[in-house]
Structures are given as C-alpha cells and as structure tokens.
Design a protein around this motif. Structure first.
Motif, PDB file in Angstrom:
ATOM      1  N   ARG A  99       0.849  -1.204   0.000  1.00 18.84           N
ATOM      2  CA  ARG A  99       0.000   0.000   0.000  1.00 18.84           C
ATOM      3  C   ARG A  99       0.886   1.256   0.000  1.00 18.84           C
ATOM      4  O   ARG A  99       2.121   1.177   0.027  1.00 18.84           O
ATOM      5  N   ILE A 110       3.089   4.480  -0.566  1.00 17.04           N
ATOM      6  CA  ILE A 110       4.165   4.814  -1.511  1.00 17.04           C
ATOM      7  C   ILE A 110       4.677   3.542  -2.199  1.00 17.04           C
ATOM      8  O   ILE A 110       4.921   3.537  -3.404  1.00 17.04           O
ATOM      9  N   ASP A 130       5.624  -7.714   1.938  1.00 16.53           N
ATOM     10  CA  ASP A 130       4.976  -6.858   2.943  1.00 16.53           C
ATOM     11  C   ASP A 130       4.479  -7.738   4.083  1.00 16.53           C
ATOM     12  O   ASP A 130       4.155  -8.914   3.883  1.00 16.53           O
ATOM     13  N   GLN A 142       1.740  -7.143   5.590  1.00 13.77           N
ATOM     14  CA  GLN A 142       0.267  -7.095   5.536  1.00 13.77           C
ATOM     15  C   GLN A 142      -0.289  -8.016   4.460  1.00 13.77           C
ATOM     16  O   GLN A 142      -0.825  -7.556   3.449  1.00 13.77           O
ATOM     17  N   ASP A 169       8.287 -10.118   7.193  1.00  9.52           N
ATOM     18  CA  ASP A 169       8.566  -9.132   8.233  1.00  9.52           C
ATOM     19  C   ASP A 169      10.028  -8.739   8.028  1.00  9.52           C
ATOM     20  O   ASP A 169      10.937  -9.547   8.265  1.00  9.52           O
ATOM     21  N   VAL A 170      10.243  -7.508   7.590  1.00 12.55           N
ATOM     22  CA  VAL A 170      11.604  -7.101   7.208  1.00 12.55           C
ATOM     23  C   VAL A 170      12.580  -7.058   8.385  1.00 12.55           C
ATOM     24  O   VAL A 170      13.787  -6.942   8.179  1.00 12.55           O
ATOM     25  N   ASN A 186      11.610  -0.036   1.155  1.00 10.95           N
ATOM     26  CA  ASN A 186      10.598   1.005   1.370  1.00 10.95           C
ATOM     27  C   ASN A 186       9.816   0.838   2.671  1.00 10.95           C
ATOM     28  O   ASN A 186       9.308   1.818   3.200  1.00 10.95           O
ATOM     29  N   TYR A 202      12.508   7.841  14.538  1.00  7.69           N
ATOM     30  CA  TYR A 202      12.297   7.825  13.084  1.00  7.69           C
ATOM     31  C   TYR A 202      13.409   8.584  12.355  1.00  7.69           C
ATOM     32  O   TYR A 202      13.986   8.086  11.379  1.00  7.69           O
ATOM     33  N   LYS A 207      16.188   7.116   9.684  1.00  4.68           N
ATOM     34  CA  LYS A 207      16.291   7.593   8.299  1.00  4.68           C
ATOM     35  C   LYS A 207      17.662   8.211   8.024  1.00  4.68           C
ATOM     36  O   LYS A 207      18.192   8.098   6.916  1.00  4.68           O
ATOM     37  N   ILE A 224       3.897  13.276   2.624  1.00  3.66           N
ATOM     38  CA  ILE A 224       3.202  12.604   1.520  1.00  3.66           C
ATOM     39  C   ILE A 224       1.873  12.042   2.014  1.00  3.66           C
ATOM     40  O   ILE A 224       1.797  11.488   3.125  1.00  3.66           O
ATOM     41  N   THR A 234      -0.414   9.572   2.658  1.00  4.16           N
ATOM     42  CA  THR A 234      -0.624   8.119   2.761  1.00  4.16           C
ATOM     43  C   THR A 234      -1.270   7.849   4.114  1.00  4.16           C
ATOM     44  O   THR A 234      -1.485   8.769   4.906  1.00  4.16           O
TER      45      THR A 234
HETATM   46  P1  NDP Z   1       2.444   2.994   4.816  1.00  5.89           P
HETATM   47  O1  NDP Z   1       2.301   2.760   6.283  1.00  5.89           O
HETATM   48  O2  NDP Z   1       1.269   3.535   4.061  1.00  5.89           O
HETATM   49  O3  NDP Z   1       2.915   1.640   4.074  1.00  5.89           O
HETATM   50  C1  NDP Z   1       4.038   0.946   4.521  1.00  5.89           C
HETATM   51  C2  NDP Z   1       3.823  -0.543   4.319  1.00  5.89           C
HETATM   52  O4  NDP Z   1       4.949  -1.231   4.916  1.00  5.89           O
HETATM   53  C3  NDP Z   1       2.582  -1.049   5.051  1.00  5.89           C
HETATM   54  O5  NDP Z   1       1.907  -2.027   4.331  1.00  5.89           O
HETATM   55  C4  NDP Z   1       3.197  -1.579   6.322  1.00  5.89           C
HETATM   56  O6  NDP Z   1       2.396  -2.487   7.058  1.00  5.89           O
HETATM   57  C5  NDP Z   1       4.446  -2.242   5.773  1.00  5.89           C
HETATM   58  N1  NDP Z   1       5.334  -2.637   6.861  1.00  5.89           N
HETATM   59  C6  NDP Z   1       5.427  -2.092   8.103  1.00  5.89           C
HETATM   60  N2  NDP Z   1       6.260  -2.796   8.857  1.00  5.89           N
HETATM   61  C7  NDP Z   1       6.722  -3.822   8.098  1.00  5.89           C
HETATM   62  C8  NDP Z   1       7.587  -4.917   8.338  1.00  5.89           C
HETATM   63  N3  NDP Z   1       8.158  -5.110   9.537  1.00  5.89           N
HETATM   64  N4  NDP Z   1       7.831  -5.770   7.324  1.00  5.89           N
HETATM   65  C9  NDP Z   1       7.257  -5.613   6.117  1.00  5.89           C
HETATM   66  N5  NDP Z   1       6.400  -4.616   5.844  1.00  5.89           N
HETATM   67  C10 NDP Z   1       6.136  -3.723   6.822  1.00  5.89           C
HETATM   68  O7  NDP Z   1       3.718   3.949   4.648  1.00  5.89           O
HETATM   69  P2  NDP Z   1       4.090   5.008   3.498  1.00  5.89           P
HETATM   70  O8  NDP Z   1       3.714   4.466   2.187  1.00  5.89           O
HETATM   71  O9  NDP Z   1       3.614   6.344   3.922  1.00  5.89           O
HETATM   72  O10 NDP Z   1       5.674   5.043   3.660  1.00  5.89           O
HETATM   73  C11 NDP Z   1       6.540   4.241   2.873  1.00  5.89           C
HETATM   74  C12 NDP Z   1       7.973   4.634   3.182  1.00  5.89           C
HETATM   75  O11 NDP Z   1       8.144   6.030   2.924  1.00  5.89           O
HETATM   76  C13 NDP Z   1       8.358   4.423   4.661  1.00  5.89           C
HETATM   77  O12 NDP Z   1       9.693   3.996   4.742  1.00  5.89           O
HETATM   78  C14 NDP Z   1       8.228   5.811   5.245  1.00  5.89           C
HETATM   79  O13 NDP Z   1       9.038   5.998   6.377  1.00  5.89           O
HETATM   80  C15 NDP Z   1       8.688   6.659   4.060  1.00  5.89           C
HETATM   81  N6  NDP Z   1       8.245   8.040   4.150  1.00  5.89           N
HETATM   82  C16 NDP Z   1       6.905   8.347   4.141  1.00  5.89           C
HETATM   83  C17 NDP Z   1       6.510   9.671   4.242  1.00  5.89           C
HETATM   84  C18 NDP Z   1       5.081  10.086   4.218  1.00  5.89           C
HETATM   85  O14 NDP Z   1       4.830  11.285   4.388  1.00  5.89           O
HETATM   86  N7  NDP Z   1       4.117   9.187   4.055  1.00  5.89           N
HETATM   87  C19 NDP Z   1       7.508  10.745   4.363  1.00  5.89           C
HETATM   88  C20 NDP Z   1       8.865  10.304   4.362  1.00  5.89           C
HETATM   89  C21 NDP Z   1       9.205   8.986   4.249  1.00  5.89           C
HETATM   90  P3  NDP Z   1       1.674  -1.985   8.444  1.00  5.89           P
HETATM   91  O15 NDP Z   1       0.333  -1.513   8.035  1.00  5.89           O
HETATM   92  O16 NDP Z   1       1.645  -3.214   9.298  1.00  5.89           O
HETATM   93  O17 NDP Z   1       2.528  -0.901   9.057  1.00  5.89           O
END
Ligand code: NDP
Length: 244
Positions: free
Chosen positions: A15, A17, A36, A38, A60-61, A87, A152, A156, A185, A187
């Motif tokens: 989901r 980004i 992922d 999820q 699970d990363v 990501n 966080y 990063k 962003i 999301t």
């Molecule tokens: P989301 O929470 O929308 O999506 C992230 C996905 O990664 C989810 O499906 C999440 O599952 C999954 N995830 C979480 N933990 C794990 C794990 N241990 N193993 C595998 N998958 C996992 O995040 P975004 O799309 O907003 O963000 C994507 C990336 O961009 C991240 O690294 C974030 O830090 C970075 N970012 C985002 C910003 C923003 O404004 N949105 C700004 C700057 C950076 P679950 O639902 O369980 O968490």
C-alpha cells in the motif's frame, strides 16, 4: 540490460508509496515482487495494480533470516535480482523524554536494520551479476530532524549513511545505491496525524501542498532505471522544496 525484463523487489509494497513504486516499476516493464507484512492487503494490491498474478510474499523485514531467504527465493525463481527498494517503514512518534525503549528499538529495526538485511542479501547476487540498483526510502526527517521523531529521524539518517557506504563499496561491481527522501506525503502513515500537525507540516512546504505517493514513486523509478546509470550515493529529496 534494458529496464524491460528487470526483476524488482519492493518491501512495504502492499500500500501507500510502495504500491505506487510497484505501479511505476511495472510500467517500466519490470517484473515486480511485493514483500509486505500485511498479507491481508495482497488481493487489494493486485486489484489496485490491475495485475491478478502479481507476486506478493509475506515478509517481516525485521527478520534477517526470512529476508535473506526471500531474496534467495526470488533469485532462484527469476534467475536474478536487478532492483531492491527498501521502502517498508513505520513511525512511533513521541517526544524524546517520553520515548520508551520499545518504540526506539522497533522503529530502528523496521526502518534501518531491515535495509541492511535486504541490501546485504541482494548485493550478494548483484555482485555475481555485476549490476543492480538499490533504493532506500529515507525522509526529510532524516536530513533535518523533526520534533517527536527521535527514533524515526535517527533511522532515516542511518539509512542515508548506509546508502552512501553501500554506493562506495559496491560501485566497482556496477551496483548503485541511492536514497529518496520524501517530505510530507498523503498516505495512511500521515492520515493519522492530528490536524494541527498537518497544518504545521503544510506551512513548511514551499510548494504549498502535500506530495502524492506517485511523486515519490516516479523518483524511485528514475533511480531504478538505466536513465540514472551514472548516479550513485545520492539522496533525492521529494518534498516540495522543504530541503534545499
Ligand atoms: P504505509 O504505512 O502507508 O505503508 C508501509 C507498508 O509497509 C505497510 O503495508 C506496512 O504495514 C508495511 N510494513 C510495516 N512494517 C513492516 C515490516 N516489519 N515488514 C514488512 N512490511 C512492513 O507507509 P508510506 O507508504 O507512507 O511510507 C513508505 C515509506 O516512505 C516508509 O519507509 C516511510 O518511512 C517513508 N516516508 C513516508 C513519508 C510520508 O509522508 N508518508 C515521508 C517520508 C518517508 P503496516 O500496516 O503493518 O505498518
């Protein structure tokens, strides 16, 4: 090799980004594997991308052994791995004085340790291939710091150090490593923020609007593709002008 036919692995691709990154890499002609945690989102992900046979795998990363096994399985199945996008990421925000060890550890493990596990596993194969592109999802917070995000922003910032070192160590094997640093962003990660926090974030963006996942995904596509063949060790901000 042309971008068409490359094999890409995207963590957190179900989901947000990550999903848009998958869309862009598919549009570039790549075969994309989603990893992922999820699992329950996978049908929705396939539907959103209009690709019923999209290869989605539960991961699970933070599990180093599982991450390595998944990378090896992808190479076993497809014969190679050309692109890794680290990501997956989470937030557990709180002021430093009140942040407990659990929230510190978890964010570092999901956001930073995972990128090391994935990079090590993928580059083993990329070294043999003598090609590859690794893209790490950093953040504006990792460059500038951000109140309430000690864990966080440290994770990063760590990713940026990992990116630059990976680039230097592996350039001789024709493996590139770059980071993308999104700002604010739209999301699910940011949807949960209180309105006041959103207003403050918006007031800091010179372009005066939140970014969309696709804005970030296009930058990742560029860094994944041969268009960026001479670019490595860089951090590309996608933040509406916040960091200059
Ligand atoms: P989301 O929470 O929308 O999506 C992230 C996905 O990664 C989810 O499906 C999440 O599952 C999954 N995830 C979480 N933990 C794990 C794990 N241990 N193993 C595998 N998958 C996992 O995040 P975004 O799309 O907003 O963000 C994507 C990336 O961009 C991240 O690294 C974030 O830090 C970075 N970012 C985002 C910003 C923003 O404004 N949105 C700004 C700057 C950076 P679950 O639902 O369980 O968490």
């Amino acid at each position: 090799m042309a971008d068409n036919g490359k094999i890409a692995l995207v963590t957190g691709g179900a989901r947000g980004i990550g999903l848009e990154i998958c869309r862009e890499l598919l549009a570039a002609g790549m075969t994309v594997v989603v990893a992922d945690i999820q699992e329950k989102l996978f049908d929705q992900t396939r539907q959103a991308l209009g690709k019923a046979d999209l290869d989605c795998r539960k991961l699970d990363v933070t599990d180093s052994v599982a991450f390595t096994a998944l990378v090896d399985a992808v190479v076993e199945q497809y014969g190679r791995l050309d692109v890794l996008v680290n990501n997956a990421g989470i937030t557990r925000d709180g002021l430093l004085l009140r942040m407990d060890d659990g929230d510190w550890d978890l964010v570092l493990r999901v956001n930073l340790y995972s990128a090391f596990y994935g990079t090590r596993a993928a580059s083993k194969h990329m070294v043999r291939q003598k090609s590859g592109s690794i893209i790490n999802m950093a953040s504006y917070s990792g460059i500038e710091g951000n109140r309430g995000q000690a864990n966080y922003s440290a994770s990063k910032a760590g990713m940026i150090g990992l990116t630059k070192t990976t680039a230097k160590e592996l350039a001789g094997k024709n493996i590139r490593c770059n980071a993308v640093a999104p700002g604010f962003i739209a999301t699910e990660m940011t949807a949960v923020l209180p309105q006041q926090a959103k207003d403050i974030a918006l007031s800091l963006i010179p372009l005066k609007t939140m970014g969309q996942p696709q804005d970030v995904a296009r930058a990742v596509r560029f860094l994944a593709c041969d268009d960026s063949a001479y670019i490595t060790g860089q951090v590309l901000s996608v933040d509406g002008g916040m960091h200059t």
